[in-house]
Write a protein that holds these residues in place. Structure first.
Motif, mmCIF file in Angstrom:
data_model
loop_
_atom_site.group_PDB
_atom_site.id
_atom_site.type_symbol
_atom_site.label_atom_id
_atom_site.label_comp_id
_atom_site.label_asym_id
_atom_site.label_seq_id
_atom_site.Cartn_x
_atom_site.Cartn_y
_atom_site.Cartn_z
ATOM 1 N N ARG A 1 -8.433 51.212 62.492
ATOM 2 C CA ARG A 1 -8.655 51.210 61.045
ATOM 3 C C ARG A 1 -8.530 52.609 60.454
ATOM 4 O O ARG A 1 -8.051 52.782 59.329
ATOM 5 N N GLU B 1 -7.267 52.721 56.315
ATOM 6 C CA GLU B 1 -8.021 51.772 55.500
ATOM 7 C C GLU B 1 -9.036 52.513 54.631
ATOM 8 O O GLU B 1 -9.637 53.499 55.068
ATOM 9 N N ASN C 1 -21.045 45.958 54.734
ATOM 10 C CA ASN C 1 -19.733 46.118 55.352
ATOM 11 C C ASN C 1 -18.637 45.928 54.292
ATOM 12 O O ASN C 1 -18.829 45.189 53.318
ATOM 13 N N ASP D 1 -15.909 44.194 53.995
ATOM 14 C CA ASP D 1 -15.355 42.870 53.699
ATOM 15 C C ASP D 1 -16.399 41.839 53.278
ATOM 16 O O ASP D 1 -16.058 40.675 53.037
ATOM 17 N N ARG E 1 -15.147 41.824 46.920
ATOM 18 C CA ARG E 1 -15.417 42.519 48.183
ATOM 19 C C ARG E 1 -16.290 43.744 47.913
ATOM 20 O O ARG E 1 -16.108 44.446 46.914
ATOM 21 N N ASP F 1 -14.204 46.865 47.349
ATOM 22 C CA ASP F 1 -13.510 46.922 46.063
ATOM 23 C C ASP F 1 -14.477 47.285 44.942
ATOM 24 O O ASP F 1 -14.131 48.037 44.020
#
Length: 308
Positions: free
Chosen positions: A110, A115, A269, A271, A289, A292
């Motif tokens: 990741r 990410e 987390n 997600d 999310r 986001d």
């Protein structure tokens, strides 16, 4: 108006129901409370403040080596004036900070994929700094997760409802330094804002400056209790509870003497989907999310572009 709650009532089992009820009242009312009996070692608290002093006392050139502007993952040193927490005033905050996230290996897929929020921490060349900060990060995060068990019970959810949502979190640790006021007009340590995450655990050094504005009320000073945490509800949890809990505006006035604090922003987390929790009524917000939502808030905070 800002209650003091003893977490030992919950963790020892001596008065779990009473603690949950008091937490719920604070979360629905002022959105702030002081937490004692939390179990975090006073020596670790003192160690974090000492390491923060050592870092902020470094020459500017040394701090710039680990500038937050060198990475897109919001980790490292943020210089005085980089942030503007009051998004409406245009005032720049007069503080500096050092930011630490979930510690990841540089070879993690990741990290290699770039990410968002999945980067490596930057570390200054200070003996013991990394180990102390990571030990404190783990202890404060664990406290935040235990606190979420009481929150779940208050919301009539299973006690372990949130347990799996914080094992690789967006949670951030920030050590902060506010220099003394100069007397210039409009100085502010940190502009009026509400926090972005689930809950914030704030350790202060006793120097006054932190103020809260309960909904419909005037600004009030937050009292200091040695070793206790100032805990407040964040915007993400307010959204998650469908506005049952209250995320309250607060600010830091420019102190007369230097002021230091240590903030643990407990975040889920990346997600995890933040949607109205069961039993909170018809949803007022669309699901989103956690990553986001956090990104949308950070974009409005920084006065310069954060990134490598």
């Amino acid at each position: 108006m800002i209650p003091v709650l003893d977490f030992n009532r919950f963790s020892s089992g001596a008065d779990r129901d009473g603690f949950v009820a008091d937490l719920g009242a604070a979360a629905r009312g002022p959105g702030f409370f002081l937490l004692t009996g939390h179990g975090i070692d006073p020596a670790l608290q003192a160690g974090v403040l000492a390491q923060a002093d050592a870092f902020f006392g470094l020459p500017l050139a040394e701090k710039e080596k680990v500038s937050i502007l060198k990475t897109p993952h919001y980790r490292g040193w943020a210089h005085d004036g980089l942030e503007s927490l009051d998004e409406t005033s245009g005032q720049k905050d007069r503080k500096e900070s050092f930011n630490i996230g979930h510690d990841m290996d540089p070879g993690d897929p990741r990290v290699l994929a770039g990410e968002p929020f999945r980067g490596v921490n930057q570390w200054p060349e200070l003996p013991g700094f990394r180990d102390t900060m990571l030990a404190y990060y783990d202890a404060a995060l664990a406290l935040g997760v235990r606190l979420c068990r009481a929150i779940a019970l208050d919301l009539s959810l299973p006690e372990d409802h949130f347990d799996t949502m914080f094992h690789e979190p967006l949670a951030a640790l920030r050590v902060l330094h506010y220099p003394p006021a100069t007397g210039a007009a409009g100085e502010i340590g940190a502009g009026a804002h509400s926090d972005y995450g689930v809950v914030t655990l704030l350790l202060t050094d006793g120097e006054p400056g932190l103020q809260v504005q309960p909904r419909g009320g005037d600004w009030i000073d937050v009292p200091h209790v040695q070793g206790a945490y100032v805990v407040n509800i964040g915007d993400c949890l307010m959204r998650w509870t469908n506005d049952i809990y209250v995320s309250t505006p607060h600010r830091v006035l420019r102190p007369r003497r230097q002021r230091r604090s240590v903030a643990m922003f407990v975040e889920a987390n990346p997600d995890v989907i933040v949607a109205a929790l069961p039993g909170t009524g018809a949803p007022k917000y669309a699901p989103i999310r956690a990553a986001d939502y956090l990104q949308s808030r950070l974009d409005a905070t920084y006065t310069e572009t954060v990134g490598g």
